[in-house]
Design a protein around this motif. Sequence first.
Motif, PDB file in Angstrom:
ATOM      1  N   GLU A 293      -0.788   3.528  -7.324  1.00 13.95           N
ATOM      2  CA  GLU A 293       0.272   3.006  -6.402  1.00 13.95           C
ATOM      3  C   GLU A 293      -0.243   1.623  -5.806  1.00 13.95           C
ATOM      4  OE1 GLU A 293       2.512   3.890  -2.180  1.00 13.95           O
ATOM      5  OE2 GLU A 293       1.751   5.541  -3.178  1.00 13.95           O
ATOM      6  N   GLU A 294      -1.484   1.603  -5.566  1.00 12.30           N
ATOM      7  CA  GLU A 294      -2.291   0.512  -4.895  1.00 12.30           C
ATOM      8  C   GLU A 294      -2.209  -0.579  -6.017  1.00 12.30           C
ATOM      9  OE1 GLU A 294      -3.932  -2.333  -2.412  1.00 12.30           O
ATOM     10  OE2 GLU A 294      -2.657  -0.709  -2.010  1.00 12.30           O
ATOM     11  N   ARG A 297       1.286  -2.094  -6.768  1.00 11.20           N
ATOM     12  CA  ARG A 297       1.412  -3.187  -5.428  1.00 11.20           C
ATOM     13  C   ARG A 297       0.754  -4.323  -5.889  1.00 11.20           C
ATOM     14  NH1 ARG A 297      -0.541  -5.263  -1.060  1.00 11.20           N
ATOM     15  NH2 ARG A 297      -2.524  -4.076  -1.351  1.00 11.20           N
ATOM     16  N   ARG A 298      -0.493  -4.538  -5.804  1.00  8.33           N
ATOM     17  CA  ARG A 298      -1.542  -5.715  -6.164  1.00  8.33           C
ATOM     18  C   ARG A 298      -0.793  -6.389  -7.410  1.00  8.33           C
ATOM     19  NH1 ARG A 298      -7.795  -4.728  -4.624  1.00  8.33           N
ATOM     20  NH2 ARG A 298      -7.480  -3.259  -2.932  1.00  8.33           N
ATOM     21  N   ALA A 300       2.222  -6.258  -8.805  1.00  7.90           N
ATOM     22  CA  ALA A 300       3.371  -7.025  -8.535  1.00  7.90           C
ATOM     23  C   ALA A 300       3.171  -8.360  -7.564  1.00  7.90           C
ATOM     24  CB  ALA A 300       4.318  -6.162  -7.735  1.00  7.90           C
ATOM     25  N   GLU A 301       2.270  -8.427  -6.668  1.00 10.58           N
ATOM     26  CA  GLU A 301       2.064  -9.544  -5.820  1.00 10.58           C
ATOM     27  C   GLU A 301       1.596 -10.670  -7.018  1.00 10.58           C
ATOM     28  OE1 GLU A 301      -0.670  -8.605  -2.836  1.00 10.58           O
ATOM     29  OE2 GLU A 301       0.820  -7.515  -1.623  1.00 10.58           O
TER      30      GLU A 301
END
Length: 480
Positions: A293-294, A297-298, A300-301
């Motif tokens: 999950e983390e 997220r990173r 996608a950023e």
Amino acid sequence: MSVDTRHWIGGERVASATTFTDVSPVDQAELGEIARGGAAEVDAAVAAAQAAFPGWAATSREERAGVLRAIADGVEKRLEELANVETLDNGALLRSHRRGVMPRVAHNFRFFADWLEGLAHDDFDTRGHGNHVSWDPAGPCALITPWNAPLMLATWKVAPALAAGNTVVLKPAEWSPLTASLLADIAAEAGLPPGVLNVVQGYGAEAGAALVAHPGVRRISFTGSVPTARHIAQAAAANLTPLSLELGGKSPLLVFADADLDLAVDLAVEQYDNAGQVCLAATRLLVESPIAEEFARRFAERAAALVQGDPRDEATDIGPNIHPRQLDKIDGFVRRAVTGGARALVGGGPNTDLGGLYYRPTLLAGVEQDSEIVQEEVFGPVLTLQTFDGEDEGVRLANDTRFGLAATVATGDRERAERVTARLVAGTVWVNCFFVRDLRAPFGGSRESGVGREGGNWSFDFYCDVKNTVSAPRGWRENG
């Protein structure tokens, strides 16, 4: 900038009765009408290569190495021109061509010149008999190269073939033909004799098919798709022509929970290089469940910060794809995957703001291991995200395709890295890095990713007839 769009055969420019149009992927502008070769032009080029072969094969290693270094000098003198032409022709970033690709083209020639001068095998004894290993030039070589890194990939083949004492017929991809023509000019200016390097432009089904089936060819080296490779192998079999094939990939990036997560994300985003048109790209992101999950997220950023646009702009990170057919192919893969249940965490379609041939960097989750998007090479800026639990499942997923070109592993545990890399099916494995390529190392793929290895001695083993001479300890006439 002016590029001669005719063939280069026997040291002369040769036209064809028909041409095809070369179109830039940057803005779809017409770049020129390219000579459309076929069996007649291939016959002429192979005849020129055959005629030039005895003389070039008989030159000393030092003389051959000197010409290769002169070609490297010529590349460096015309680096800016080569970079600009190739950016217009295949859409890759101009900054990459200036700083990395074209300097590597020159390095390819210098490396094989140096390796040639040091090429040797220790003599050895068998019951008092001496053994001496030598590398004899094989003859005319057919080199068929792809469009995603036209000049660099061509010179990975041309440089060792010439260093080995062979002559060459180069057939560049019809979607990016221009820098091969410039290479012919540079080689001639460097003093390469007529007929040693020949360039035949044209379509694969016409010029390429005639070339690989030609009985005068003694080696075939091809980089491209698996279906085309099957046709080439069938043609080569009729003449028992040795061949080297560097084919597709569906490489994994294994990210373990103990990895440096920022580094892992950097490696993953790097897979969008050249708009995803890299055979070695780790397009399957396999992330251990506790950090998935983390990681997403990173990722996608980071992906959102990439700049897509004109590849001539220094600020651009991702340029266009090569051709409308390729863009349609990429989009078809993504659309079918989404219809089948995949979710686009990033991107998911063409960049409508830019239009043209620009496809948004895409990351798809919710994909099944046996799905088309996981099993087939897309060759565009499209990655998939899957999770795994433990080394065994990670390795199983990584190896579960018919390909085996490369793999990348991100882990903070050296012992884990050793265990995992030993189990991966791949010609090259990178650990906590990507695309570090040394010409001393063997390069090639496993399974349907290729046949054979090139680089260092492996290149000379392929481009030469390796000979062992055994001498008896007696029977010699004494002098004096």
